[in-house]
Design a protein around this motif. Structure first.
Motif, PDB file in Angstrom:
ATOM      1  N   ALA A  57       0.828  -1.211   0.000  1.00 58.22           N
ATOM      2  CA  ALA A  57       0.000   0.000   0.000  1.00 58.22           C
ATOM      3  C   ALA A  57       0.861   1.258   0.000  1.00 58.22           C
ATOM      4  O   ALA A  57       0.600   2.211  -0.759  1.00 58.22           O
ATOM      5  N   PHE A  58       1.910   1.268   0.829  1.00 61.39           N
ATOM      6  CA  PHE A  58       2.762   2.454   0.906  1.00 61.39           C
ATOM      7  C   PHE A  58       3.679   2.570  -0.314  1.00 61.39           C
ATOM      8  O   PHE A  58       3.990   3.676  -0.761  1.00 61.39           O
ATOM      9  N   SER A  59       4.126   1.412  -0.844  1.00 59.61           N
ATOM     10  CA  SER A  59       4.968   1.457  -2.044  1.00 59.61           C
ATOM     11  C   SER A  59       4.164   1.964  -3.241  1.00 59.61           C
ATOM     12  O   SER A  59       4.687   2.674  -4.101  1.00 59.61           O
ATOM     13  N   GLY A  60       2.878   1.582  -3.297  1.00 58.69           N
ATOM     14  CA  GLY A  60       2.030   2.014  -4.405  1.00 58.69           C
ATOM     15  C   GLY A  60       1.064   3.103  -4.020  1.00 58.69           C
ATOM     16  O   GLY A  60      -0.062   3.165  -4.536  1.00 58.69           O
ATOM     17  N   ILE A  61       1.495   3.995  -3.105  1.00 56.72           N
ATOM     18  CA  ILE A  61       0.605   5.020  -2.579  1.00 56.72           C
ATOM     19  C   ILE A  61       0.133   5.967  -3.686  1.00 56.72           C
ATOM     20  O   ILE A  61      -0.998   6.479  -3.642  1.00 56.72           O
ATOM     21  N   ARG A  62       0.985   6.184  -4.707  1.00 59.42           N
ATOM     22  CA  ARG A  62       0.583   7.072  -5.798  1.00 59.42           C
ATOM     23  C   ARG A  62      -0.583   6.476  -6.574  1.00 59.42           C
ATOM     24  O   ARG A  62      -1.553   7.174  -6.898  1.00 59.42           O
ATOM     25  N   VAL A  63      -0.489   5.176  -6.861  1.00 54.49           N
ATOM     26  CA  VAL A  63      -1.581   4.502  -7.585  1.00 54.49           C
ATOM     27  C   VAL A  63      -2.833   4.488  -6.728  1.00 54.49           C
ATOM     28  O   VAL A  63      -3.952   4.735  -7.212  1.00 54.49           O
ATOM     29  N   LEU A  64      -2.664   4.197  -5.437  1.00 55.32           N
ATOM     30  CA  LEU A  64      -3.793   4.110  -4.522  1.00 55.32           C
ATOM     31  C   LEU A  64      -4.553   5.438  -4.463  1.00 55.32           C
ATOM     32  O   LEU A  64      -5.787   5.468  -4.510  1.00 55.32           O
ATOM     33  N   LYS A  65      -3.799   6.534  -4.368  1.00 55.71           N
ATOM     34  CA  LYS A  65      -4.449   7.849  -4.296  1.00 55.71           C
ATOM     35  C   LYS A  65      -5.069   8.251  -5.625  1.00 55.71           C
ATOM     36  O   LYS A  65      -6.157   8.838  -5.660  1.00 55.71           O
ATOM     37  N   SER A  66      -4.364   7.954  -6.717  1.00 55.17           N
ATOM     38  CA  SER A  66      -4.874   8.382  -8.028  1.00 55.17           C
ATOM     39  C   SER A  66      -6.173   7.675  -8.391  1.00 55.17           C
ATOM     40  O   SER A  66      -6.998   8.225  -9.122  1.00 55.17           O
ATOM     41  N   PHE A  67      -6.376   6.449  -7.863  1.00 54.15           N
ATOM     42  CA  PHE A  67      -7.624   5.728  -8.125  1.00 54.15           C
ATOM     43  C   PHE A  67      -8.640   5.880  -6.983  1.00 54.15           C
ATOM     44  O   PHE A  67      -9.664   5.203  -6.954  1.00 54.15           O
ATOM     45  N   VAL A  68      -8.303   6.757  -6.015  1.00 61.40           N
ATOM     46  CA  VAL A  68      -9.196   7.069  -4.882  1.00 61.40           C
ATOM     47  C   VAL A  68      -9.663   5.779  -4.194  1.00 61.40           C
ATOM     48  O   VAL A  68     -10.849   5.536  -4.005  1.00 61.40           O
ATOM     49  N   ARG A  69      -8.689   4.962  -3.778  1.00 66.46           N
ATOM     50  CA  ARG A  69      -9.020   3.689  -3.136  1.00 66.46           C
ATOM     51  C   ARG A  69      -8.595   3.674  -1.663  1.00 66.46           C
ATOM     52  O   ARG A  69      -8.407   2.611  -1.074  1.00 66.46           O
ATOM     53  N   GLU A  70      -8.481   4.866  -1.042  1.00 65.48           N
ATOM     54  CA  GLU A  70      -8.044   4.919   0.359  1.00 65.48           C
ATOM     55  C   GLU A  70      -9.004   4.181   1.285  1.00 65.48           C
ATOM     56  O   GLU A  70      -8.566   3.409   2.156  1.00 65.48           O
ATOM     57  N   GLN A  71     -10.310   4.414   1.112  1.00 67.68           N
ATOM     58  CA  GLN A  71     -11.286   3.770   1.992  1.00 67.68           C
ATOM     59  C   GLN A  71     -11.291   2.261   1.804  1.00 67.68           C
ATOM     60  O   GLN A  71     -11.366   1.494   2.768  1.00 67.68           O
ATOM     61  N   ASP A  72     -11.195   1.826   0.566  1.00 73.09           N
ATOM     62  CA  ASP A  72     -11.154   0.395   0.285  1.00 73.09           C
ATOM     63  C   ASP A  72      -9.892  -0.233   0.886  1.00 73.09           C
ATOM     64  O   ASP A  72      -9.940  -1.326   1.464  1.00 73.09           O
ATOM     65  N   SER A  73      -8.780   0.470   0.771  1.00 71.00           N
ATOM     66  CA  SER A  73      -7.527  -0.016   1.342  1.00 71.00           C
ATOM     67  C   SER A  73      -7.622  -0.106   2.863  1.00 71.00           C
ATOM     68  O   SER A  73      -7.127  -1.062   3.478  1.00 71.00           O
ATOM     69  N   HIS A  74      -8.278   0.898   3.471  1.00 73.00           N
ATOM     70  CA  HIS A  74      -8.439   0.890   4.929  1.00 73.00           C
ATOM     71  C   HIS A  74      -9.307  -0.281   5.370  1.00 73.00           C
ATOM     72  O   HIS A  74      -9.037  -0.921   6.405  1.00 73.00           O
ATOM     73  N   ARG A  75     -10.358  -0.592   4.615  1.00 73.92           N
ATOM     74  CA  ARG A  75     -11.209  -1.741   4.960  1.00 73.92           C
ATOM     75  C   ARG A  75     -10.415  -3.053   4.881  1.00 73.92           C
ATOM     76  O   ARG A  75     -10.545  -3.915   5.755  1.00 73.92           O
ATOM     77  N   ASN A  76      -9.597  -3.169   3.849  1.00 74.62           N
ATOM     78  CA  ASN A  76      -8.786  -4.378   3.707  1.00 74.62           C
ATOM     79  C   ASN A  76      -7.762  -4.498   4.836  1.00 74.62           C
ATOM     80  O   ASN A  76      -7.513  -5.587   5.361  1.00 74.62           O
ATOM     81  N   PHE A  77      -7.194  -3.339   5.225  1.00 75.22           N
ATOM     82  CA  PHE A  77      -6.246  -3.362   6.344  1.00 75.22           C
ATOM     83  C   PHE A  77      -6.950  -3.742   7.646  1.00 75.22           C
ATOM     84  O   PHE A  77      -6.407  -4.490   8.455  1.00 75.22           O
ATOM     85  N   THR A  78      -8.147  -3.211   7.844  1.00 78.60           N
ATOM     86  CA  THR A  78      -8.909  -3.544   9.050  1.00 78.60           C
ATOM     87  C   THR A  78      -9.199  -5.047   9.114  1.00 78.60           C
ATOM     88  O   THR A  78      -9.111  -5.667  10.183  1.00 78.60           O
TER      89      THR A  78
END
Length: 594
Positions: free
Chosen positions: A219-240
């Motif tokens: 997630a942190f290595s691909g933070i640019r991709v994660l932000k550009s596709f607006v997947r922060e909430q989805d990433s947080h759910r997966n982390f939870t």
């Protein structure tokens, strides 16, 4: 126990540590037994002293009995303290020999595995994940160390204690001995099963933690991709979800751990009750004294931890056997990339591919078929083709990262399989397709292939790769940390630092494998201009899918599906209206215009 015998060589290497540890285990065990006998004498002395004190009641001798009794009690107390201190010294040396030995062996084993890893071919790394390699050199080696250190130490303690204590107990009272020791095997078996359950839960926790760590790292290595596709909430759910799984496993382990010590205390308490109950009956019958009960209680407490450790060490041995088997699996794999004659000579750069075919051993993919060409010393050959045509395979074979399936590769008339690997590779400057920079300074990355590097040489390499001005814009210049895999640099900057790393070696053969794919056309022309000067009188191989990168070469090969379909100069290939080279050129020209 067949796999674990691979550690015998280390025990022989550190035999003096091992023999010293055996000696200190024996001495510390003897000094643990002596106080029990002193306590028995002290208890009996107390009983006799009280009887004598009352016997001489009202006489002058009563005071003498009291003084003698006091002196003897002080003497016994001092003796017990002295024996305890001396035992502490021997326990210290016991751990300084056996546990230090296990740490030394752990270090040696890690170094051996790491060195062996480096000797294995690329096909090995294509078959195995980085996580698996890391697990075997860290967790598996750690489990083997637990066998070599604590398991051996506590097993020796148990054996020596049983050999010394049980005969002493049997000599005093057979019935009391058998009944006292009865709960101990139950304790050992119980600990064995409970410990296996703990280890199982611990493994599950490690896997859950590994999954969570891998997720966070990605997630942190691909933070640019994660932000550009607006997947922060989805990433947080997966982390939870991953975090909750880790929490659940941790709570399960905590529950099992909560049972561990109460179980030990319960069974030790049973032994103590049996000792006092049966021993009290024997005292009433007059067969033993109260001092004997005290002695037996100390013996029971002395045996409790080693017997408990027996179940634990049995589990350690099982896990060490499994871990060593996993380690042996990799150590038994041998590289087939070995030199036949270990020739070490200066390379002029006359390269010949003679009817070379190659099949990747791990996938069975036919990468090259009947490829033949020659690069004369000081000349430049370019290889161009579509993705998957086998271009990078040529570079891998020339560096002898793989061996040809058939045919041969000659450098200065010598088969590359006859060169010493270090001699061959040290004279090749290789810029791979997948740029990798270490988490270090830019300067150290450029000088990675050399033991010592002057600043002047480093600066010139950076200028030749057209990255010098970019470096000097950083506040710390060449001392700038590039971060993990060079994350602080752009794609083009990373490629140019990689080119500088190859150029600074001043190699006899220069290989650029799609090394300009991440730079724009203007930067590409600047770098090619610098390289044109550098490549004079140096054999060079340029691999690219872009025509603009190869048109300055003396000769160009066009690959398609592992075969040479065209060869010639840029002008000759462009003259072929139906050729693949012209098709690639026109396609890229249209792409640039668009």
């Amino acid at each position: 126990m067949k796999a674990i015998r691979a550690t015998d060589k280390y025990l022989v290497r550190y035999k003096w540590h091992f023999l010293g540890g055996v000696l200190f285990v024996a001495l510390s065990t003897l000094l643990a037994i002596f106080p029990a006998q002193v306590v028995r004498y002290a208890f009996d002395l107390v009983q006799e002293g009280i009887d004598l004190y009352h016997l001489f009641g009202g006489t002058q001798a009563q005071q003498g009995v009291y003084s003698l009794f006091g002196r003897n009690i002080i003497l016994y107390g001092a003796l017990i303290i002295g024996l305890a201190l001396l035992r502490g010294v021997f326990l210290f040396f016991m751990r300084q020999t056996l546990i230090v030995m296990s740490r030394l062996i752990e270090n040696d084993q890690k170094n051996e595995i790491y060195q062996h890893y480096q000797s294995l071919p690329l096909s090995f790394y294509r078959r195995h994940s980085t996580g698996d390699l890391m697990s075997r050199i860290s967790e598996d080696v750690g489990r083997v160390r637990m066998y070599i250190g604590p398991a051996i130490m506590y097993f020796m303690q148990l054996v020596i204690l049983f050999l010394l204590i049980v005969p002493l107990m049997l000599m005093v009272n057979v019935k009391l001995t058998l009944l006292t020791l009865l709960p101990l095997p139950i304790l050992s078996i119980s600990i064995f099963y409970v410990n296996n359950l703990i280890e199982k839960k611990s493994d599950e926790i490690q896997k859950a933690l590994a999954n969570m760590t891998t997720f966070v790292q990605e997630a942190f290595s691909g933070i640019r991709v994660l932000k550009s596709f607006v997947r922060e909430q989805d990433s947080h759910r997966n982390f939870t979800t991953a975090s909750d799984a880790y929490r659940a496993k941790s709570l399960e382990l905590n529950f099992v751990n909560s049972l561990f010590f109460p179980l030990i205390l319960f069974l030790v308490g049973v032994s103590t009750i049996v000792t006092v109950w049966i021993g009290g009956q024997e005292v009433i019958r007059g067969t033993i004294t109260t001092g004997t009960i005290a002695e037996f209680l100390i013996y029971v407490n002395l045996l409790t931890w080693p017997v408990t450790a027996l179940g634990w060490t049995s589990s350690l041995v099982q896990r060490a056997e499994a871990s060593q088997a996993r380690i042996n699996e990799f150590l038994n794999q041998k590289t087939d990339i070995v030199s036949r004659q270990n020739i070490a000579q200066h390379i002029q750069g006359d390269i010949v591919f003679d009817n070379v075919s190659f099949v990747y051993p791990d996938t069975g993919i036919q990468a090259l078929t009947g490829v033949s060409f020659r690069i004369q010393p000081g000349h430049t050959l370019a290889v161009i083709g579509n993705t998957g045509s086998g271009k990078s395979t040529i570079a891998n074979l020339l560096c002898r990262l793989y061996d040809v399936t058939s045919g041969r590769i000659l450098v200065d008339g010598v088969d590359v399989r006859d060169y010493a690997l270090t001699s061959l590779r040290s004279q090749i400057g290789y810029v791979p397709q997948d740029v990798f920079l270490f988490s270090d300074t830019i300067g150290h990355n450029i000088g990675f292939g050399l033991d010592a590097l002057s600043e002047e040489r480093m600066v010139q390499a950076a200028k030749d790769a057209d990255v010098y001005e970019n470096i000097m814009r950083f506040p710390e210049g060449f001392e700038t940390k590039v971060g993990e895999r060079g994350i602080t640099l752009s794609g083009g900057q990373k490629q140019r630092v990689s080119i500088a790393r190859a150029l600074v070696k001043e190699p006899s053969i220069l290989i650029l494998d799609d090394a300009l794919s991440a730079v724009d056309t203007k930067t590409e022309n600047v770098i090619l201009g610098s390289l044109q000067r550098i490549m004079q009188n140096r054999t060079s191989l340029i691999i690219s899918h872009r025509v603009s990168s190869v048109k300055l070469a003396d000769h160009i090969l066009v690959l398609d599906d592992g075969r040479i379909v065209q060869h010639g100069t840029h002008e000759e290939l462009m003259a072929d209206q139906e050729g693949l080279y012209r098709a690639l050129y026109e396609r890229q020209l249209q792409s640039e215009e668009a």
